[in-house]
Design an enzyme around this catalytic site. Structure first.
Site, mmCIF file in Angstrom:
data_model
loop_
_atom_site.group_PDB
_atom_site.id
_atom_site.type_symbol
_atom_site.label_atom_id
_atom_site.label_comp_id
_atom_site.label_asym_id
_atom_site.label_seq_id
_atom_site.Cartn_x
_atom_site.Cartn_y
_atom_site.Cartn_z
ATOM 1 C CB SER A 24 -0.870 0.005 1.256
ATOM 2 O OG SER A 24 -1.343 1.315 1.493
ATOM 3 C CG HIS A 59 -3.764 -2.022 -1.177
ATOM 4 N ND1 HIS A 59 -4.810 -2.909 -1.315
ATOM 5 C CD2 HIS A 59 -4.124 -1.183 -0.170
ATOM 6 C CE1 HIS A 59 -5.750 -2.618 -0.430
ATOM 7 N NE2 HIS A 59 -5.363 -1.569 0.277
ATOM 8 C CG ASP A 88 -5.192 2.024 1.087
ATOM 9 O OD1 ASP A 88 -6.036 1.119 1.210
ATOM 10 O OD2 ASP A 88 -3.988 1.872 1.358
ATOM 11 C CG MET A 129 -8.925 6.358 2.619
ATOM 12 S SD MET A 129 -8.006 6.531 4.159
ATOM 13 C CE MET A 129 -7.035 5.034 4.142
ATOM 14 C CG HIS A 152 -9.068 -0.930 0.233
ATOM 15 N ND1 HIS A 152 -8.383 -0.915 1.433
ATOM 16 C CD2 HIS A 152 -10.370 -1.146 0.564
ATOM 17 C CE1 HIS A 152 -9.234 -1.107 2.433
ATOM 18 N NE2 HIS A 152 -10.451 -1.232 1.933
ATOM 19 C CG MET A 161 -11.391 2.066 2.822
ATOM 20 S SD MET A 161 -9.760 2.223 3.572
ATOM 21 C CE MET A 161 -8.774 2.408 2.098
ATOM 22 C CG MET A 190 -10.883 -3.725 6.178
ATOM 23 S SD MET A 190 -9.461 -3.191 5.207
ATOM 24 C CE MET A 190 -8.593 -2.098 6.354
ATOM 25 C CG ASP A 250 -5.544 -3.190 3.940
ATOM 26 O OD1 ASP A 250 -4.497 -2.766 4.444
ATOM 27 O OD2 ASP A 250 -6.298 -2.496 3.228
HETATM 28 C C1 DX5 Z 1 -5.993 1.330 5.993
HETATM 29 C C2 DX5 Z 1 -5.625 0.941 4.577
HETATM 30 C C3 DX5 Z 1 -4.418 0.135 4.487
HETATM 31 C C4 DX5 Z 1 -3.161 0.762 5.032
HETATM 32 C C5 DX5 Z 1 -2.383 -0.334 5.665
HETATM 33 O O1 DX5 Z 1 -7.298 1.699 6.063
HETATM 34 O O2 DX5 Z 1 -6.686 0.251 3.959
HETATM 35 O O3 DX5 Z 1 -4.211 -0.354 3.156
HETATM 36 O O4 DX5 Z 1 -2.353 1.381 4.073
HETATM 37 O O5 DX5 Z 1 -1.292 0.206 6.306
HETATM 38 P P1 DX5 Z 1 -0.420 -0.642 7.342
HETATM 39 O O6 DX5 Z 1 0.135 -1.787 6.563
HETATM 40 O O7 DX5 Z 1 0.600 0.328 7.792
HETATM 41 O O8 DX5 Z 1 -1.340 -1.095 8.433
HETATM 42 ZN ZN ZN Z 2 -6.212 -0.740 2.040
#
Ligand code: DX5
Ligand code: ZN
Length: 219
Positions: free
Chosen positions: A10, A34, A36, A38, A67, A69, A138, A174
């Site tokens: 990520s 990956h 993310d 948001m 991903h 969110m 998650m 994740d």
């Molecule tokens: C959190 C994300 C993850 C995040 C994971 O909501 O979906 O993908 O980047 O980060 P680490 O590996 O640091 O927990």
């Molecule tokens: Zn993620």
């Protein structure tokens, strides 16, 4: 461990001002990036809008695992598939039509994946497994990198692996994945691993990806 292992770093904790260089550090040893997304509504954090994400997807040297969110995700998920994501993961908690959205993602040429927050029970979604290519469990509350792996999720990973049975559905985890936690997640049945801070806070991100892969394989 007989299952195939995929490592999907990520970039959430990478240097956003120089993403191309960050991605190039790990491209050769990673299966996907990956990404993310948001929206500051579904989670209390914001990363990229659709235009910024689209240009990352278009310029990445390796396939993108998006991903999402974001709230009211149904249409947006299909747009992320049309933008060229190799895989699009949307949260069941944010979708109105899980089956239709997964179908739309596949029709746009991407793998379709559903994600569950830590408090969401996989048994309530078992009927949707037939329409998806991956399930993301998650292992932290979504929103931020660098949190601790929630050990209680190991049982949920095992339950999900049993529900998947012999279907060719990938099982991704994740949140808090590191050299310390990845082996337990793999033993519980995960085969696809997101790692953010473990990779990008390491001195040698590419070597870390390889170490994580070996640990997940039980080597
Ligand atoms: C959190 C994300 C993850 C995040 C994971 O909501 O979906 O993908 O980047 O980060 P680490 O590996 O640091 O927990
Ligand atoms: Zn993620």
């Amino acid at each position: 461990m007989s299952q195939d292992i995929r490592i999907t770093p990520s970039i959430l904790n990478a240097d956003f001002s120089n993403l191309a260089a960050e991605i190039s550090k790990i491209a050769e040893v990673s299966d996907f990036i990956h990404l993310d997304i948001m929206d500051n509504i579904f989670v209390p954090n914001f990363t990229f809008d659709f235009d910024a994400a689209s240009s990352i997807i278009a310029s990445s040297p390796i396939p993108i695992d998006s991903h999402l969110m974001v709230a009211e995700v149904d249409q947006i998920a299909i747009q992320y598939a049309e933008a060229g994501s190799a895989s699009v993961t949307f949260h069941v908690e944010a979708a109105k039509d899980i089956r239709g959205t997964a179908r739309g993602i596949r029709a746009a040429g991407a793998r379709a994946s559903i994600a569950l927050k830590p408090g969401t029970n996989i048994k309530d979604y078992a009927d949707y497994l037939d329409g998806v290519d991956m399930v993301l469990i998650m292992t932290v509350e979504p929103g931020f990198g660098g949190q601790s792996f929630i050990e209680a999720m190991l049982e949920k990973i095992s339950i999900t692996r049993k529900l998947i049975g012999d279907r060719p559905i990938w099982l991704q985890v994740d949140g808090g994945i590191s050299l310390e936690t990845i082996e337990r997640a793999a033993q519980a049945g995960a085969d696809t691993f997101v790692a953010g801070s473990a990779v990008f806070k390491s001195d040698d991100p590419a070597e870390m990806v390889t170490l994580l892969r070996n640990k997940a394989r039980g080597e």
